[in-house]
Design a protein around this motif. Structure first.
Motif, mmCIF file in Angstrom:
data_model
loop_
_atom_site.group_PDB
_atom_site.id
_atom_site.type_symbol
_atom_site.label_atom_id
_atom_site.label_comp_id
_atom_site.label_asym_id
_atom_site.label_seq_id
_atom_site.Cartn_x
_atom_site.Cartn_y
_atom_site.Cartn_z
ATOM 1 N N HIS A 184 57.509 -46.824 62.925
ATOM 2 C CA HIS A 184 56.051 -46.821 63.024
ATOM 3 C C HIS A 184 55.520 -47.734 64.128
ATOM 4 C CE1 HIS A 184 55.957 -44.584 59.319
ATOM 5 N NE2 HIS A 184 56.492 -45.564 58.627
ATOM 6 N N THR A 185 56.391 -48.488 64.762
ATOM 7 C CA THR A 185 55.932 -49.538 65.682
ATOM 8 C C THR A 185 55.101 -48.987 66.831
ATOM 9 O OG1 THR A 185 57.811 -50.955 65.135
ATOM 10 C CG2 THR A 185 56.677 -51.394 67.213
ATOM 11 N N ASP A 186 55.585 -47.967 67.483
ATOM 12 C CA ASP A 186 54.875 -47.445 68.650
ATOM 13 C C ASP A 186 53.496 -46.913 68.262
ATOM 14 O OD1 ASP A 186 55.103 -46.651 71.601
ATOM 15 O OD2 ASP A 186 54.520 -44.762 70.656
ATOM 16 N N ALA A 187 53.436 -46.134 67.179
ATOM 17 C CA ALA A 187 52.151 -45.579 66.747
ATOM 18 C C ALA A 187 51.173 -46.687 66.378
ATOM 19 C CB ALA A 187 52.360 -44.635 65.567
ATOM 20 N N LEU A 188 51.660 -47.695 65.668
ATOM 21 C CA LEU A 188 50.775 -48.789 65.260
ATOM 22 C C LEU A 188 50.314 -49.608 66.459
ATOM 23 C CD1 LEU A 188 52.501 -49.906 61.943
ATOM 24 C CD2 LEU A 188 50.186 -48.992 62.177
ATOM 25 N N ALA A 189 51.158 -49.775 67.456
ATOM 26 C CA ALA A 189 50.747 -50.500 68.655
ATOM 27 C C ALA A 189 49.591 -49.785 69.343
ATOM 28 C CB ALA A 189 51.929 -50.661 69.610
ATOM 29 N N HIS A 190 49.667 -48.464 69.423
ATOM 30 C CA HIS A 190 48.561 -47.694 70.008
ATOM 31 C C HIS A 190 47.304 -47.828 69.144
ATOM 32 C CE1 HIS A 190 50.516 -45.610 73.384
ATOM 33 N NE2 HIS A 190 51.615 -45.630 72.640
ATOM 34 N N GLY A 192 44.651 -59.191 60.220
ATOM 35 C CA GLY A 192 45.771 -59.164 61.156
ATOM 36 C C GLY A 192 45.507 -58.211 62.301
ATOM 37 N N SER A 193 44.244 -57.947 62.599
ATOM 38 C CA SER A 193 43.898 -57.051 63.701
ATOM 39 C C SER A 193 43.677 -57.863 64.969
ATOM 40 C CB SER A 193 42.666 -56.223 63.338
ATOM 41 O OG SER A 193 42.369 -55.278 64.344
ATOM 42 N N LEU A 194 42.458 -58.208 65.271
ATOM 43 C CA LEU A 194 42.160 -58.991 66.466
ATOM 44 C C LEU A 194 42.328 -60.471 66.152
ATOM 45 C CD1 LEU A 194 41.116 -58.460 69.404
ATOM 46 C CD2 LEU A 194 38.832 -59.024 68.537
ATOM 47 N N ARG A 206 30.152 -54.978 56.208
ATOM 48 C CA ARG A 206 30.523 -53.607 56.575
ATOM 49 C C ARG A 206 32.020 -53.532 56.858
ATOM 50 N NH1 ARG A 206 30.155 -50.158 61.612
ATOM 51 N NH2 ARG A 206 29.517 -52.035 62.761
ATOM 52 N N ALA A 207 32.665 -52.547 56.243
ATOM 53 C CA ALA A 207 34.090 -52.329 56.465
ATOM 54 C C ALA A 207 34.304 -51.538 57.745
ATOM 55 C CB ALA A 207 34.699 -51.582 55.291
ATOM 56 N N LEU A 208 35.282 -51.947 58.525
ATOM 57 C CA LEU A 208 35.625 -51.274 59.769
ATOM 58 C C LEU A 208 37.117 -50.969 59.763
ATOM 59 C CD1 LEU A 208 33.718 -53.646 62.219
ATOM 60 C CD2 LEU A 208 33.054 -51.317 61.659
ATOM 61 N N ALA A 209 37.475 -49.707 59.870
ATOM 62 C CA ALA A 209 38.889 -49.341 59.923
ATOM 63 C C ALA A 209 39.477 -49.853 61.228
ATOM 64 C CB ALA A 209 39.046 -47.840 59.820
ATOM 65 N N THR A 210 40.483 -50.707 61.116
ATOM 66 C CA THR A 210 41.142 -51.276 62.297
ATOM 67 C C THR A 210 42.660 -51.200 62.130
ATOM 68 O OG1 THR A 210 40.744 -53.450 61.285
ATOM 69 C CG2 THR A 210 39.282 -52.788 63.074
ATOM 70 N N PRO A 211 43.213 -49.985 62.086
ATOM 71 C CA PRO A 211 44.661 -49.851 61.926
ATOM 72 C C PRO A 211 45.411 -50.438 63.112
ATOM 73 C CG PRO A 211 43.678 -47.755 62.558
ATOM 74 C CD PRO A 211 42.545 -48.696 62.265
ATOM 75 N N GLY A 212 46.642 -50.811 62.865
ATOM 76 C CA GLY A 212 47.484 -51.386 63.913
ATOM 77 C C GLY A 212 48.497 -52.348 63.347
ATOM 78 N N HIS A 213 48.003 -53.311 62.569
ATOM 79 C CA HIS A 213 48.919 -54.206 61.854
ATOM 80 C C HIS A 213 49.516 -53.440 60.672
ATOM 81 C CE1 HIS A 213 50.638 -58.014 60.840
ATOM 82 N NE2 HIS A 213 49.900 -58.218 59.772
ATOM 83 N N THR A 214 48.685 -52.667 60.016
ATOM 84 C CA THR A 214 49.090 -51.652 59.049
ATOM 85 C C THR A 214 48.246 -50.417 59.329
ATOM 86 O OG1 THR A 214 47.460 -52.184 57.333
ATOM 87 C CG2 THR A 214 49.528 -53.440 57.303
ATOM 88 N N PHE A 215 48.595 -49.297 58.713
ATOM 89 C CA PHE A 215 47.829 -48.068 58.941
ATOM 90 C C PHE A 215 46.466 -48.109 58.258
ATOM 91 C CE2 PHE A 215 52.109 -46.355 59.838
ATOM 92 C CZ PHE A 215 51.847 -45.729 61.050
ATOM 93 N N THR A 216 46.337 -48.902 57.206
ATOM 94 C CA THR A 216 45.099 -48.903 56.424
ATOM 95 C C THR A 216 44.317 -50.202 56.568
ATOM 96 O OG1 THR A 216 46.369 -49.645 54.497
ATOM 97 C CG2 THR A 216 46.001 -47.272 54.727
ATOM 98 N N HIS A 217 44.580 -50.940 57.617
ATOM 99 C CA HIS A 217 43.933 -52.233 57.809
ATOM 100 C C HIS A 217 42.424 -52.084 57.967
ATOM 101 C CE1 HIS A 217 42.772 -56.019 59.704
ATOM 102 N NE2 HIS A 217 43.947 -56.527 59.347
ATOM 103 N N LEU A 218 41.675 -52.979 57.336
ATOM 104 C CA LEU A 218 40.222 -53.051 57.471
ATOM 105 C C LEU A 218 39.824 -54.416 58.015
ATOM 106 C CD1 LEU A 218 39.031 -51.549 54.048
ATOM 107 C CD2 LEU A 218 39.005 -50.398 56.262
ATOM 108 N N SER A 219 38.802 -54.436 58.843
ATOM 109 C CA SER A 219 38.095 -55.670 59.181
ATOM 110 C C SER A 219 36.752 -55.608 58.477
ATOM 111 C CB SER A 219 37.915 -55.798 60.697
ATOM 112 O OG SER A 219 39.165 -55.893 61.353
#
Length: 448
Positions: free
Chosen positions: A148-154, A131-133, A104-117
């Motif tokens: 983009h750093t601040d938004a991606l950190a959140h 590159g998420s958890l 199952r794909a899980l959207a986990t943005p943060g490292h990039t905006f479109t990151h998936l786990s």
């Protein structure tokens, strides 16, 4: 119970994964040199039916597209990623069946905006977090630019909490980055495995509130390798299979011609051997250390590289590392000894300890050149030391003081790289091959 095999790439601090049920397999985040995956597939006696990419990587060129083309299988990449190749698009919460396994794909943005786990569901769940958890950390949020750093950190904080809330505590966490990769906020990493439950107890993204986490991760960000700028665009283009065939061999006259043309002659031997004798003008990036990180960081992108090694095996290893970051082919190679690589006298320089440096400073004036990163220098440095971080040494070579220069880092490897570059510019150098922990004990004045 699915079988999970890890494919380590220590030189880049990354992991890829082969997962199978005894017959059918999938691959997560394969490196460029995917022959390692094929060898493992053969050894396991399975067939690959899918390849999953967690994100458009910034620290290496992916082998996902080329491997999928080679095998004729689905290549799952986020549908929102702007890529120029055909892939099987996948979106948040979609599932894929691979043999008896459900992913199952899980959207986990943060490292990039479109990151998936990708969560491997079942009685013993696993989540491939890219590159998420990470183990005790999260992927850095600044690789897409400071705007983009601040938004991606959140986003990264929210993604960690999503994983923690949707997956059971016993779920195994299997990241791609975090084993020395500069894609992690710190380039160090000691943990070798983890679970969601363990991360809930130890990971700052899960133990701190959002504001405190964001402040901590943003304030702790340091420099990352310059070659990262080229990785995202390369991966969005769908990189092809690498050419790992040996480069052409060069004799001493050819090596001299290449050096005079502005090419880099990279000596792969260890720093002790290089200091004792090397071809004049060559640089020492020992294959026994973080060779590709620092070569990729320091070299003006596109400069031809000729590899010099004790053996063909050294050259082969370096060439493999180079294609992982998109340096497609060495310009040439030479093996043997430095006497074979020059038709003149060998160059050399002394190596020393911090104890030697302390003694010398009692007798004559020398410059101490500290090539550690600014954050390392700020924590503690030798009084009056000049700090030019290793990643700036090529562009700031004119700032190296004249006279006798003693070059040091934290342990010796970076000092050897920098010393070789400074020596090639004509400056008299001594490479300090010692742990910085010994500097204070040696009696050197340390400014904290």
């Amino acid at each position: 119970m699915p079988v999970i095999r890890t494919i380590e790439t220590p030189s880049l601090g990354d992991r890829s994964y082969l997962v199978h049920d005894g017959e059918v397999a999938f691959v997560v985040d394969p490196q460029r040199d995917f022959d390692r995956v094929l060898d493992l597939v053969e050894a396991e006696g399975v067939r690959v039916e899918a390849i999953f990419e967690t994100h458009i990587h910034n620290d290496y060129v992916t082998g996902g597209y080329a491997l999928a083309q080679h095998l004729g299988v689905d290549y799952y990449v986020n549908a929102e990623d702007d890529v120029s190749f055909e892939r099987t698009p996948i979106r948040d919460d979609e599932t894929v069946t691979v043999g008896s396994m459900t992913v199952r794909a899980l959207a986990t943005p943060g490292h990039t905006f479109t990151h998936l786990s990708y969560a491997l569901e079942g009685d013993e769940p696993v989540v491939f977090t890219g590159g998420s958890l990470l183990f005790g950390a999260t992927g850095r949020p600044d690789l897409l630019g400071p705007e983009h750093t601040d938004a991606l950190a959140h986003h990264q904080h929210a993604s960690a909490h999503r994983l923690a809330s949707e997956l059971p505590d016993e779920a195994q966490v299997m990241p791609t980055h975090g084993f020395g990769s500069f894609c992690a906020p710190s380039s160090e990493g000691a943990a070798d495995d983890s679970t969601i439950g363990k991360e809930k107890r130890e990971n700052p993204a899960l133990t701190k509130d959002e504001a405190a986490y964001v402040e901590e991760i943003v304030s702790g960000l340091e420099e990352f390798p310059a070659y990262y700028a080229h990785m995202g665009p390369a991966n969005a283009d769908g990189p092809g299979a690498p050419d790992l065939s040996p480069p052409e061999k060069a004799d001493a006259a050819e090596l001299r011609r290449r050096l005079e043309a502005g090419e880099w002659l990279v000596d792969l031997r260890n720093r002790t051997a290089f200091a004792a004798g090397h071809a004049p003008g060559s640089f020492n990036f020992g294959i026994d250390g973080q060779f590709i990180t620092y070569l990729g960081w320091l070299i003006p992108w596109g400069t031809p590289v000729t590899l010099l090694g004790d053996s063909q095996e050294q050259v082969d290893e370096a060439q493999r590392d180079m294609v992982r970051i998109g340096i497609e082919r060495p310009a040439a190679m030479a093996t043997g000894s430095p006497h074979d690589w020059t038709d003149g006298e060998l160059a050399s320089y002394p190596t020393a300890t911090f104890g030697d440096l302390a003694q010398v400073r009692h007798h004559r004036q020398v410059t101490v050149l500290d090539v550690r990163r600014p954050a390392e220098y700020a924590v503690g440095h030798i009084e009056d030391a000049v700090n030019i971080p290793i990643h700036d040494i090529v562009t700031r070579i004119d700032e190296v003081p004249s006279g006798e220069v003693w070059v040091h880092c934290a342990g010796g490897y970076r000092a050897s790289v920098a010393a070789s570059i400074v020596a090639a510019s004509g400056t008299k150098v001594v490479a300090v091959d010692d742990s910085f922990d010994n500097a204070r004990e040696a009696g050197l004045p340390i400014t904290d």
